[in-house]
Motif scaffolding. Structure first.
Motif, PDB file in Angstrom:
ATOM      1  N   GLN A 168       8.274  -7.146   9.181  1.00  0.00           N
ATOM      2  CA  GLN A 168       6.920  -6.053   9.302  1.00  0.00           C
ATOM      3  C   GLN A 168       7.119  -5.739  10.524  1.00  0.00           C
ATOM      4  O   GLN A 168       5.232  -7.147   9.963  1.00  0.00           O
ATOM      5  CB  GLN A 168       6.627  -5.869   7.147  1.00  0.00           C
ATOM      6  N   THR A 169       6.589  -4.989  10.839  1.00  0.00           N
ATOM      7  CA  THR A 169       5.333  -5.188  11.717  1.00  0.00           C
ATOM      8  C   THR A 169       4.105  -4.184  11.534  1.00  0.00           C
ATOM      9  O   THR A 169       4.926  -3.207  11.385  1.00  0.00           O
ATOM     10  CB  THR A 169       5.894  -5.053  13.548  1.00  0.00           C
ATOM     11  N   MET A 170       3.300  -4.391  11.879  1.00  0.00           N
ATOM     12  CA  MET A 170       2.166  -2.863  11.470  1.00  0.00           C
ATOM     13  C   MET A 170       0.999  -2.787  12.556  1.00  0.00           C
ATOM     14  O   MET A 170       0.243  -4.294  12.585  1.00  0.00           O
ATOM     15  CB  MET A 170       1.274  -2.570  10.262  1.00  0.00           C
ATOM     16  N   SER A 171       0.564  -1.868  12.888  1.00  0.00           N
ATOM     17  CA  SER A 171      -0.892  -1.743  13.950  1.00  0.00           C
ATOM     18  C   SER A 171      -1.691  -1.226  12.735  1.00  0.00           C
ATOM     19  O   SER A 171      -1.631   0.248  12.829  1.00  0.00           O
ATOM     20  CB  SER A 171      -0.475  -1.335  14.961  1.00  0.00           C
ATOM     21  N   PHE A 172      -2.936  -0.978  12.425  1.00  0.00           N
ATOM     22  CA  PHE A 172      -3.698  -0.120  11.991  1.00  0.00           C
ATOM     23  C   PHE A 172      -4.523   0.843  13.060  1.00  0.00           C
ATOM     24  O   PHE A 172      -4.964  -0.029  14.147  1.00  0.00           O
ATOM     25  CB  PHE A 172      -4.755  -0.911  11.353  1.00  0.00           C
ATOM     26  N   LYS A 173      -3.588   1.668  12.676  1.00  0.00           N
ATOM     27  CA  LYS A 173      -4.589   2.653  13.911  1.00  0.00           C
ATOM     28  C   LYS A 173      -5.975   3.480  13.682  1.00  0.00           C
ATOM     29  O   LYS A 173      -7.023   4.292  14.548  1.00  0.00           O
ATOM     30  CB  LYS A 173      -3.231   4.200  14.225  1.00  0.00           C
ATOM     31  N   ALA A 174      -6.482   3.735  12.343  1.00  0.00           N
ATOM     32  CA  ALA A 174      -7.632   4.647  11.817  1.00  0.00           C
ATOM     33  C   ALA A 174      -7.741   3.857  10.261  1.00  0.00           C
ATOM     34  O   ALA A 174      -6.966   3.639   9.804  1.00  0.00           O
ATOM     35  CB  ALA A 174      -7.151   6.184  11.090  1.00  0.00           C
ATOM     36  N   PRO A 175      -9.036   4.199   9.867  1.00  0.00           N
ATOM     37  CA  PRO A 175      -8.963   3.730   8.919  1.00  0.00           C
ATOM     38  C   PRO A 175      -9.029   4.660   7.587  1.00  0.00           C
ATOM     39  O   PRO A 175      -8.484   5.854   7.372  1.00  0.00           O
ATOM     40  CB  PRO A 175     -10.642   3.078   8.779  1.00  0.00           C
ATOM     41  N   VAL A 176      -8.592   3.813   6.303  1.00  0.00           N
ATOM     42  CA  VAL A 176      -7.949   4.424   5.060  1.00  0.00           C
ATOM     43  C   VAL A 176      -9.617   4.429   3.948  1.00  0.00           C
ATOM     44  O   VAL A 176      -9.776   3.566   3.738  1.00  0.00           O
ATOM     45  CB  VAL A 176      -7.011   4.056   4.638  1.00  0.00           C
ATOM     46  N   LYS A 177      -9.694   5.455   3.840  1.00  0.00           N
ATOM     47  CA  LYS A 177     -10.296   6.267   2.779  1.00  0.00           C
ATOM     48  C   LYS A 177     -10.607   6.544   1.510  1.00  0.00           C
ATOM     49  O   LYS A 177      -9.337   6.772   1.489  1.00  0.00           O
ATOM     50  CB  LYS A 177     -11.529   7.038   3.617  1.00  0.00           C
ATOM     51  N   LEU A 178     -11.163   5.769   0.599  1.00  0.00           N
ATOM     52  CA  LEU A 178     -11.241   6.540  -0.536  1.00  0.00           C
ATOM     53  C   LEU A 178     -10.671   8.239  -0.637  1.00  0.00           C
ATOM     54  O   LEU A 178     -11.620   8.586  -0.159  1.00  0.00           O
ATOM     55  CB  LEU A 178     -11.850   6.346  -2.211  1.00  0.00           C
ATOM     56  N   GLY A 179      -9.930   8.483  -1.913  1.00  0.00           N
ATOM     57  CA  GLY A 179      -9.586  10.052  -1.507  1.00  0.00           C
ATOM     58  C   GLY A 179      -8.328  10.409  -0.691  1.00  0.00           C
ATOM     59  O   GLY A 179      -8.230  11.387  -0.611  1.00  0.00           O
ATOM     60  N   ASP A 180      -8.647   9.302   0.566  1.00  0.00           N
ATOM     61  CA  ASP A 180      -7.290   9.629   1.388  1.00  0.00           C
ATOM     62  C   ASP A 180      -6.106   9.802   0.614  1.00  0.00           C
ATOM     63  O   ASP A 180      -5.264   9.137  -0.074  1.00  0.00           O
ATOM     64  CB  ASP A 180      -7.062   8.470   2.779  1.00  0.00           C
ATOM     65  N   THR A 181      -4.747  10.798   0.596  1.00  0.00           N
ATOM     66  CA  THR A 181      -3.989  11.419   1.096  1.00  0.00           C
ATOM     67  C   THR A 181      -2.913  10.554   1.619  1.00  0.00           C
ATOM     68  O   THR A 181      -3.052  11.287   2.803  1.00  0.00           O
ATOM     69  CB  THR A 181      -3.116  12.706   0.195  1.00  0.00           C
ATOM     70  N   LEU A 182      -2.167   9.506   1.553  1.00  0.00           N
ATOM     71  CA  LEU A 182      -1.639   9.453   2.118  1.00  0.00           C
ATOM     72  C   LEU A 182       0.361   9.172   2.456  1.00  0.00           C
ATOM     73  O   LEU A 182       0.565   9.288   1.205  1.00  0.00           O
ATOM     74  CB  LEU A 182      -1.133   7.433   2.881  1.00  0.00           C
ATOM     75  N   THR A 183       0.554   9.751   3.655  1.00  0.00           N
ATOM     76  CA  THR A 183       2.520   9.822   3.077  1.00  0.00           C
ATOM     77  C   THR A 183       3.043   8.746   4.186  1.00  0.00           C
ATOM     78  O   THR A 183       2.657   8.382   5.561  1.00  0.00           O
ATOM     79  CB  THR A 183       2.934  11.304   3.706  1.00  0.00           C
ATOM     80  N   VAL A 184       3.940   7.912   3.679  1.00  0.00           N
ATOM     81  CA  VAL A 184       4.484   7.096   4.313  1.00  0.00           C
ATOM     82  C   VAL A 184       5.862   7.683   4.505  1.00  0.00           C
ATOM     83  O   VAL A 184       6.504   8.115   3.896  1.00  0.00           O
ATOM     84  CB  VAL A 184       5.145   5.801   3.437  1.00  0.00           C
ATOM     85  N   ARG A 185       6.309   7.635   6.123  1.00  0.00           N
ATOM     86  CA  ARG A 185       7.343   8.555   6.605  1.00  0.00           C
ATOM     87  C   ARG A 185       8.141   7.633   6.974  1.00  0.00           C
ATOM     88  O   ARG A 185       7.330   6.131   8.279  1.00  0.00           O
ATOM     89  CB  ARG A 185       6.556   9.047   7.950  1.00  0.00           C
ATOM     90  N   LEU A 186       9.527   7.147   6.506  1.00  0.00           N
ATOM     91  CA  LEU A 186      10.117   6.541   6.983  1.00  0.00           C
ATOM     92  C   LEU A 186      10.945   6.844   8.035  1.00  0.00           C
ATOM     93  O   LEU A 186      11.734   7.794   7.848  1.00  0.00           O
ATOM     94  CB  LEU A 186      10.853   5.366   5.632  1.00  0.00           C
ATOM     95  N   GLU A 187      12.199   6.120   8.989  1.00  0.00           N
ATOM     96  CA  GLU A 187      12.928   6.282   9.678  1.00  0.00           C
ATOM     97  C   GLU A 187      13.281   5.482  10.044  1.00  0.00           C
ATOM     98  O   GLU A 187      13.214   4.107  10.899  1.00  0.00           O
ATOM     99  CB  GLU A 187      12.444   7.918  11.119  1.00  0.00           C
ATOM    100  N   ILE A 188      15.537   6.182   9.699  1.00  0.00           N
ATOM    101  CA  ILE A 188      16.293   4.483  10.407  1.00  0.00           C
ATOM    102  C   ILE A 188      16.280   5.109  11.672  1.00  0.00           C
ATOM    103  O   ILE A 188      16.565   5.549  12.205  1.00  0.00           O
ATOM    104  CB  ILE A 188      18.240   5.043   9.560  1.00  0.00           C
ATOM    105  N   LEU A 189      15.759   3.638  12.355  1.00  0.00           N
ATOM    106  CA  LEU A 189      15.763   3.296  13.799  1.00  0.00           C
ATOM    107  C   LEU A 189      17.485   3.026  15.000  1.00  0.00           C
ATOM    108  O   LEU A 189      17.964   2.947  15.835  1.00  0.00           O
ATOM    109  CB  LEU A 189      14.550   2.950  14.405  1.00  0.00           C
TER     110      LEU A 189
END
Length: 156
Positions: free
Chosen positions: A86-107
């Protein structure tokens, strides 16, 4: 009990997508800190966090990584999937109360049941907070499994 089904390698197609959504709650931050051992005060101490560039508490970066893992394990390809990398690059902070959606796409479908998947996490404002890719070993056979309920968890 709930059931979960997978998508075996032969049924995966380039461009295929799936999502997984979760709202970040106080309990999640506390449990993740307890589980991981990461007690950085930027996650746990509001007074300290107010002195940082974020100005408030933020979720652990790897909490988003754990949601990516859940999306891969439970949505696509699903049960029987094995993580290779897994590679990950953090682009913005995640705050309490944020609703996160993981979007997967077969490459890409690779030999020997390996699959490359785009793993992107967006907040409720559709801002990219994590960008990455996972290489997985896809299940070979179709499975539908009973998922047992977790026991109650207390912090303390």
């Amino acid at each position: 009990m709930t059931q979960a089904s997978n998508i075996p390698y032969d049924e995966l197609e380039v461009g295929q997508t799936a999502t997984y959504t979760k709202t970040v709650e106080e309990r999640d931050i506390q449990l993740f800190a307890a589980l991981s051992g990461d007690h950085n005060p930027v996650h746990l101490d509001a007074e300290y966090a107010a002195t940082t560039l974020f100005k408030e508490r933020i979720a652990h970066g790897m909490f988003s990584g754990a949601l990516i893992s859940a999306a891969v394990a439970c949505e696509m390809p699903g049960p029987g999937t094995i993580y290779i990398g897994q590679t990950m690059s953090f682009k913005a902070p995640v705050k309490l109360g944020d609703t996160l959606t993981v979007r997967l796409e077969i490459l890409e479908k690779r030999p020997k049941f390996r699959v490359l998947i785009a793993t992107r996490v967006f907040n409720q404002r559709d801002e990219l907070v994590v960008d990455g890719e996972a290489e997985i070993l896809a299940p070979r056979k179709k499975l539908t499994l009973d998922i047992p309920a977790l026991p109650p968890i207390s912090i303390g």
